[in-house]
Design an enzyme around this catalytic site. Structure first.
Site, PDB file in Angstrom:
ATOM      1  N   LYS A  78       7.646  -0.823   1.291  1.00  0.00           N
ATOM      2  CA  LYS A  78       6.867  -1.142   0.082  1.00  0.00           C
ATOM      3  C   LYS A  78       7.463  -2.379  -0.591  1.00  0.00           C
ATOM      4  O   LYS A  78       8.694  -2.516  -0.674  1.00  0.00           O
ATOM      5  CB  LYS A  78       6.904   0.079  -0.855  1.00  0.00           C
ATOM      6  CG  LYS A  78       5.945  -0.004  -2.043  1.00  0.00           C
ATOM      7  CD  LYS A  78       6.001   1.283  -2.877  1.00  0.00           C
ATOM      8  CE  LYS A  78       4.984   1.264  -4.025  1.00  0.00           C
ATOM      9  NZ  LYS A  78       5.025   2.490  -4.851  1.00  0.00           N
ATOM     10  N   SER A 158       0.428   4.443  -6.127  1.00  0.00           N
ATOM     11  CA  SER A 158       0.584   3.012  -5.959  1.00  0.00           C
ATOM     12  C   SER A 158       1.026   2.595  -4.554  1.00  0.00           C
ATOM     13  O   SER A 158       0.903   1.425  -4.207  1.00  0.00           O
ATOM     14  CB  SER A 158       1.613   2.487  -6.964  1.00  0.00           C
ATOM     15  OG  SER A 158       2.900   2.997  -6.675  1.00  0.00           O
ATOM     16  N   SER A 182       2.824   8.542  -6.832  1.00  0.00           N
ATOM     17  CA  SER A 182       2.527   7.348  -6.034  1.00  0.00           C
ATOM     18  C   SER A 182       2.832   7.451  -4.542  1.00  0.00           C
ATOM     19  O   SER A 182       2.474   6.549  -3.787  1.00  0.00           O
ATOM     20  CB  SER A 182       3.276   6.140  -6.594  1.00  0.00           C
ATOM     21  OG  SER A 182       2.623   5.639  -7.728  1.00  0.00           O
TER      22      SER A 182
END
Lengths: 492, 95
Positions: A78, A158, A182
């Site tokens: 990420k 997210s 998330s």
């Protein structure tokens, strides 16, 4: 694409250890698959050369008999994790051009074990969002579409890029981060396993901060076993993060015994909501049945402050965000927009560099922390947070783990909720309470909605109860037998 | 409690985010939607409840107060939009 991209992490590990294929081969296959899936917008940056170099080192490690669980496994990271010399912007414009001079502890741990970085995955800017539509680099497209539909759906957020990448078989696994859901909510939207460990289990050093009392690292994987293998590599005490806890990291995979006889599974009555789709309620009941059939005892529990978790979160998280994001001022790194004075330079830089949702949360956070409102909002929320954590403590007097749905809906269409922040916030209604209490949670793919989109069930555990939690998740996964992949519509 | 245009301008200034006159009204509306929604916390009786300070009960680690790391000036400055003579450079603040 060939079969190497279809492998689970555990199968890839076994194949690498047996010499059935090399990390160079499996990495190259994934890089090709990434190239073929550009329209999903999952990766912000692909680090092809670095990946092939890391794969060569991993192959040498295996040859020398030093292989670990993650050795040679190609993964996406990420964009929120600082990776030395590589794009690390939390998908924000304000960090334009930022290339960290250091490595996050979690990624260091993975590289030390020989994992291979394919690139940096797309996400909601600074991890604020539940659909991955808040990225400066554009939305991520979920590989899953409703049956018979050609409309794009969101992958959740997210960690949307991390989720979509694994679902599309362009990464064996990925790192995500979970502040209010998330990791777990995108896992539910994309048919994956998403695991958030106990707060303090992983070091936050080098993770670009959003809400420091909630942020926690975790993996997105194809199976529970994969999550166990990856978590063992990611976790651990770190002197550079004073909130990481000095508890030994167990062999999580060894905890997957398949035996949950006599275990008490709590079903919180407050998680039944009126507007919940029938398919989700039905899946939850099925999940209860599966665990019962495996010998678990089902216990009704109550978490009375559940309905206050989201409003509490939307005070605490913005407050911490307004403080953490004060560092982006056009001086130390990233974007600078000129102004007539130092103050104007700050204001112009922050106005141009932050997206709408990030600005909204900074303003809310600034307001609730400002003189005259601090007690009424922030302190009040932190008191309610204590009550929410106490709810879980009482519940765990009666049960060992808790079973709930992961999200109140299936993946929705791109653009459907983007203009309504409150509707977007409600996505995290089942994931936020455990986040506020710092407890571990895992989403396991369990079935399909009436539109043919994946749905997850969430298991919550006790603080540092990851082994038990993973063991139950493994049993749930086996019983659900979810093995459907999205039909490939992208690329060649 | 609800925020008006003036309050938004004040918060935006505190947060050092430029918000144009046209945006003040719509921003006030958005913030009020969220603030009205979080208002439901006032229903909760929190008398005598301690505010949460840490989700995991752990004493903060301590160590001897000595220099263990540092000396990274060039790395620290490497990502700066502007630096001069080993310092961050910003617009002039003193005449």
């Amino acid at each position: 694409m060939t079969e190497l991209t279809k492998l689970t992490l555990s199968a890839a590990r076994d194949g690498l250890h047996n010499g059935d294929f090399t990390s160079a081969e499996i990495t190259a296959e994934h890089l090709n698959a990434i190239d073929d899936a550009k329209e999903l917008n999952t990766y912000i940056e692909v680090t092809s050369d670095q990946a092939m170099n890391m794969a060569a080192s991993a192959d040498a490690m295996i040859k020398d008999g030093n292989a670990k669980g993650m050795t040679g496994i190609p993964i996406g990271i990420k964009d929120l994790y600082c990776t030395k010399g590589v794009h690390s912007q939390s998908a924000s414009h304000i960090l334009d051009g930022f290339k960290p001079e250091y490595e996050s502890t979690v990624t260091s741990n993975l590289w030390n074990d020989g994992a291979v970085m394919l690139g940096k995955t797309n996400m909601d800017e600074f991890a604020m969002g539940s659909s991955n539509e808040n990225s400066y680099y554009g939305p991520v497209i979920n590989p899953w579409r409703a049956t018979g539909s050609d409309k794009n759906t969101v992958p959740g957020g997210s960690s949307g890029g991390s989720a979509a990448a694994v679902a599309a078989d362009i990464s064996i696994a990925t790192t995500g981060t979970d502040t209010g859901g998330s990791i777990r909510q995108p896992a539910s939207f994309t048919g994956l396993v998403g695991f958030k460990p106990t707060y303090g289990r992983c070091s936050r050093f080098g993770m670009i901060a959003f809400a420091s009392s909630l942020d926690q690292a975790g993996p997105l994987t194809k199976t529970v076993r994969d999550a166990a293998i990856m978590m063992e590599s990611m976790a651990g005490y770190d002197a550079k993060d004073s909130t990481s806890i000095n508890v030994e990291v167990p062999n999580y995979e060894a905890a997957l015994t398949g035996d949950i006889r006599g275990l008490k599974v709590g079903i919180p009555k407050e998680y039944h909501s009126d507007g919940m789709p029938a398919a989700i309620e039905k899946l939850w009941q099925q999940g209860i049945g599966w665990l019962k059939d495996a010998g678990a005892e089902i216990v009704d529990i109550s978490l009375p402050h559940t309905k206050y978790a989201l409003p509490t979160y939307y005070i605490v998280a913005p407050a911490e965000c307004s403080s953490n994001l004060a560092r982006y001022d056009g001086v130390k790194y990233g974007l600078r927009v000129a102004g007539d004075s130092l103050d104007d330079m700050y204001k112009n830089t922050r106005a141009a560099g932050f997206g709408d949702e990030v600005k909204r949360r900074i303003l809310i956070g600034t307001y609730v922390l400002s003189a005259g409102y601090y007690d009424a909002y922030y302190l009040k929320a932190q008191r309610v947070r204590t009550l929410i954590a106490d709810d879980f403590k009482s519940a765990y007097q009666k049960c060992d783990v808790i079973l709930t749905p992961t999200a109140p809906s299936e993946a929705f269409n791109l653009g459907d909720k983007v203009s309504d922040p409150l509707a977007m916030y409600l996505n995290d209604v089942f994931t936020v309470p455990a986040s506020l209490a710092g407890l571990p949670g895992i989403s396991v793919p369990a079935g399909l909605s009436s539109d043919g989109l994946p749905l997850g069930l969430q298991l919550l555990g006790q603080a540092f109860g990851e082994e038990q939690l993973l063991n139950v998740a493994d049993v749930l996964e086996t019983a659900a037998g979810f093995n459907i992949k999205p039909a490939k519509w992208w690329g060649e | 409690m609800s925020v008006d245009k003036e309050t938004v301008a004040k918060i935006a200034n505190l947060a050092r985010i430029a918000v144009s006159e046209d945006e003040l009204e719509s921003t006030a509306g958005e913030l009020n939607n969220i603030l009205d929604w979080v208002e439901q916390l006032s229903e909760v009786d929190t008398d005598g409840v301690e505010p949460m300070t840490s989700v995991v009960a752990a004493a903060l680690p301590r160590r001897v107060d000595e220099v263990t790391d540092g000396g990274y000036r060039d790395q620290v400055l490497k990502n700066a939009p502007a630096s001069e003579h080993g310092f961050f450079a910003v617009p002039k603040v003193i005449e």
